[in-house]
Design an enzyme around this catalytic site. Structure first.
Site, mmCIF file in Angstrom:
data_model
loop_
_atom_site.group_PDB
_atom_site.id
_atom_site.type_symbol
_atom_site.label_atom_id
_atom_site.label_comp_id
_atom_site.label_asym_id
_atom_site.label_seq_id
_atom_site.Cartn_x
_atom_site.Cartn_y
_atom_site.Cartn_z
ATOM 1 N N LYS A 156 -1.353 4.614 -11.066
ATOM 2 C CA LYS A 156 -2.484 3.859 -11.606
ATOM 3 C C LYS A 156 -2.705 4.331 -13.028
ATOM 4 C CE LYS A 156 -5.322 0.761 -9.860
ATOM 5 N NZ LYS A 156 -5.018 -0.060 -8.669
HETATM 6 N N1 GLU Z 1 -4.026 -3.448 -9.140
HETATM 7 C C1 GLU Z 1 -3.572 -4.023 -7.919
HETATM 8 C C2 GLU Z 1 -3.869 -3.101 -6.743
HETATM 9 O O1 GLU Z 1 -4.760 -2.297 -6.795
HETATM 10 C C3 GLU Z 1 -2.126 -4.477 -7.987
HETATM 11 C C4 GLU Z 1 -1.116 -3.420 -8.274
HETATM 12 C C5 GLU Z 1 0.274 -3.983 -8.560
HETATM 13 O O2 GLU Z 1 0.484 -5.165 -8.383
HETATM 14 O O3 GLU Z 1 1.124 -3.184 -8.966
HETATM 15 O O4 GLU Z 1 -3.270 -3.197 -5.713
#
Ligand code: GLU
Length: 425
Positions: A114
C-alpha cells in the site's frame, strides 16, 4: 435515534487492528512454525519519501509519501495508493498487510502493498496534482515494476492519477509499460469493468450471504451504504439494478435516507452534476454516525477504517455487514456484533473484487490481449464465489466467524508458500 460517536486516530488504530486480527487468526494456526507466524507480523520493506512540489504560484511545498511492501512470497506486491491527510505510516502498514491476506485469500499471485501521500487532493489544482503524482511516482521508481510492485487507485486517487504514474514510469524507461499500474483508463491499457469491480464484488458477496440465509426477494431487503466514492456508489448502483431497496447512502458530509428506497440512478446523476449528496431533494438527512444505526437488513460500510467501533457497535440494527471499505470494524466491535448474531463478511473477501480485476488488467497488459466486460465479470464472479464458499466452509469447520476464517485461510496460504520456498540464505 441513539447516536454514539467516538473520535479515533484512524491510521495508528488501523495497524493495531490489523495485528489484533492476525493474532486472533494465529490461534487457529498452531500447527504452523512459531517463527513463520512471527515473520508475517512484519512488513518486508517500508519506504518513506519527502519531496518538493511546485505550486502554481511558484512556491515550493514539501510532501511526505510512503510505500510499504508487506509480503512478496506469492508474487509482485499489489495495492492501492491513497492521497489523504489521514495517511500515516501505520495506516499504510495496516493496509499493506490486509492486501497480503486479500490476494492470498482469493488466490491471485500477488503479495500485499500500500502507498500514500499526506495531502488533501482537493486543495491542489489539476496541474499541481499531476506534478505531485509524477514526483511521487519518480521517488517510488526503485521499488516498483510489473514484476515487483504494481500500484492501483485507492481513496483520493483515480484512473487519471494512474495514467500519470504509468506515463512517468514509461518516460523514464523509454517505452510504454501499461502493466506498471492497474486501474488505468481503458484507452491506455486499463481493463473493462475495473472501475465497477470493487462495488460489484461487495454486492456479489451480499447476494451470496442473503441466499445462504434464505432471503429470496431482493425488494424486501433494505440496504444502507456508507460512502459514495468509487466503492459505495457502484455497490449502491448494482444493488439497485438487482432490485434491492437501497434506503440510505452517504458521503463525507452526511447521508440521505428514504425508508421506501432511494432512486439510485437519480442520486448518481445528482452527484455527478453537483459533486456531493448535500441538498438532494425530498429525502431525510442523517449524519454518518446515524446512518450506521438505521434500521436495515444489510449495512455496506464503504468509506474507511474504524467506522464501527465499541461506541456504536451495539446500536447497529443490520443483520448483515458486508465490508466494502478496508478495516471498517474494530476487533471490539466484531465481538459485540458477533454476540448479537450479526453476520460480517470481512473486507479482505467483500472488497476483493477490485484487486481481482486489477489482476485481470495486469494479465491483459502483460499479454497485450484484451477481454470484453462479460469475460471480466464472469471471471470475477467465479473467483470471488469460490473464495466465499471456501471461507464459509472454513468458518463452519472451525466454528469461527468469517473474518477469522478468511484470515486463517490467507495466512496459511502465505506461510505455506514461504515454507516451500525456504528461508534465504
Ligand atoms: N485499493 C484497492 C484495495 O484496497 C485495490 C488494490 C489493487 O487493485 O491493487 O483493494
Amino acid at each position: 435515534m441513539v447516536v454514539a460517536t467516538q473520535s479515533v486516530n484512524h491510521g495508528d488504530e488501523a495497524y493495531k487492528i490489523a495485528l489484533e486480527q492476525y493474532n486472533r487468526a494465529a490461534k487457529y494456526l498452531v500447527d504452523l512454525d512459531d517463527g513463520l507466524i512471527e515473520y508475517l507480523r512484519y512488513p518486508r520493506r517500508e519506504f518513506t519519501v519527502n519531496f518538493p512540489v511546485r505550486r502554481d504560484d511558484g512556491r515550493i511545498e514539501m510532501y511526505t509519501g510512503y510505500r510499504v511492501h508487506h509480503n512478496t512470497a506469492m508474487g509482485p506486491s499489489k495495492g492501492g495508493l491513497r492521497f489523504s491527510t489521514a495517511v500515516t505510516l501505520d495506516e499504510v502498514r495496516a493496509l499493506a498487510m490486509w492486501m497480503t491476506w486479500k490476494c492470498a485469500l482469493v488466490n491471485i499471485p500477488y503479495g500485499g502493498a500500500k502507498g500514500g501521500v499526506v495531502v488533501d487532493p482537493k486543495t491542489l489544482s489539476p496541474t499541481e496534482l499531476e506534478r505531485l503524482t509524477r514526483r511521487y511516482a519518480a521517488e517510488l521508481f526503485p521499488l516498483m515494476s510489473p514484476q515487483m510492485d504494481v500500484p492501483a487507485p485507492d481513496m483520493g486517487t483515480n484512473p487519471q492519477v494512474m495514467a500519470w504514474i504509468m506515463d512517468t514510469y514509461s518516460m523514464t524507461v523509454g517505452y510504454s509499460v501499461p502493466a506498471i499500474v492497474t486501474g488505468k483508463p481503458i484507452a491506455i491499457g486499463g481493463s473493462e469493468g475495473r472501475t465497477e469491480a470493487t462495488g460489484r464484488g461487495v454486492v456479489v458477496c451480499m447476494v451470496a450471504t442473503l441466499k445462504h440465509f434464505g432471503y429470496n426477494d431482493p425488494n424486501s431487503v433494505r440496504v444502507v451504504v456508507q460512502g459514495f466514492g468509487n466503492v459505495g456508489s457502484h455497490a449502491a448502483q448494482y444493488a439497485h439494478e438487482l432490485g434491492f431497496k437501497v434506503t440510505a447512502v452517504s458521503d463525507v458530509e452526511g447521508g440521505i435516507y428514504n425508508p421506501n428506497g432511494l432512486d439510485i440512478p437519480d442520486v448518481l446523476r445528482y452527484v455527478r452534476e453537483k459533486g456531493r449528496l448535500r441538498d438532494y431533494p425530498n429525502v431525510d438527512r442523517v449524519t454518518n454516525a446515524e446512518l450506521l444505526q438505521l434500521p436495515c437488513d444489510v449495512l455496506l460500510p464503504c468509506a474507511m477504517e474504524n467506522q464501527i467501533h465499541v461506541g456504536n457497535a451495539s446500536h447497529i440494527q443490520a443483520r448483515f455487514v458486508i465490508e466494502g471499505a478496508n478495516g471498517p470494524t474494530t476487533p471490539e466491535a466484531d465481538d459485540i456484533l458477533n454476540d448479537k448474531g450479526v453476520y460480517i463478511v470481512p473486507d479482505i473477501l467483500a472488497n476483493s473484487g477490485g484487486v481481482i480485476v486489477s489482476y485481470f488488467e495486469w494479465v491483459q497488459d502483460l499479454q497485450a490481449f484484451f477481454w470484453g466486460k462479460e469475460a471480466v465479470f464472469e471471471n470475477l464472479e467465479r473467483i470471488l464465489s469460490a473464495a466465499y464458499q471456501a471461507t464459509q466452509h472454513t468458518a463452519e469447520k472451525l466454528k469461527i466467524d468469517m473474518r477469522t476464517a478468511a484470515q486463517v485461510s490467507a495466512i496459511r496460504r502465505v506461510a505455506d508458500a514461504i515454507a516451500i520456498r525456504g528461508i534465504y540464505p
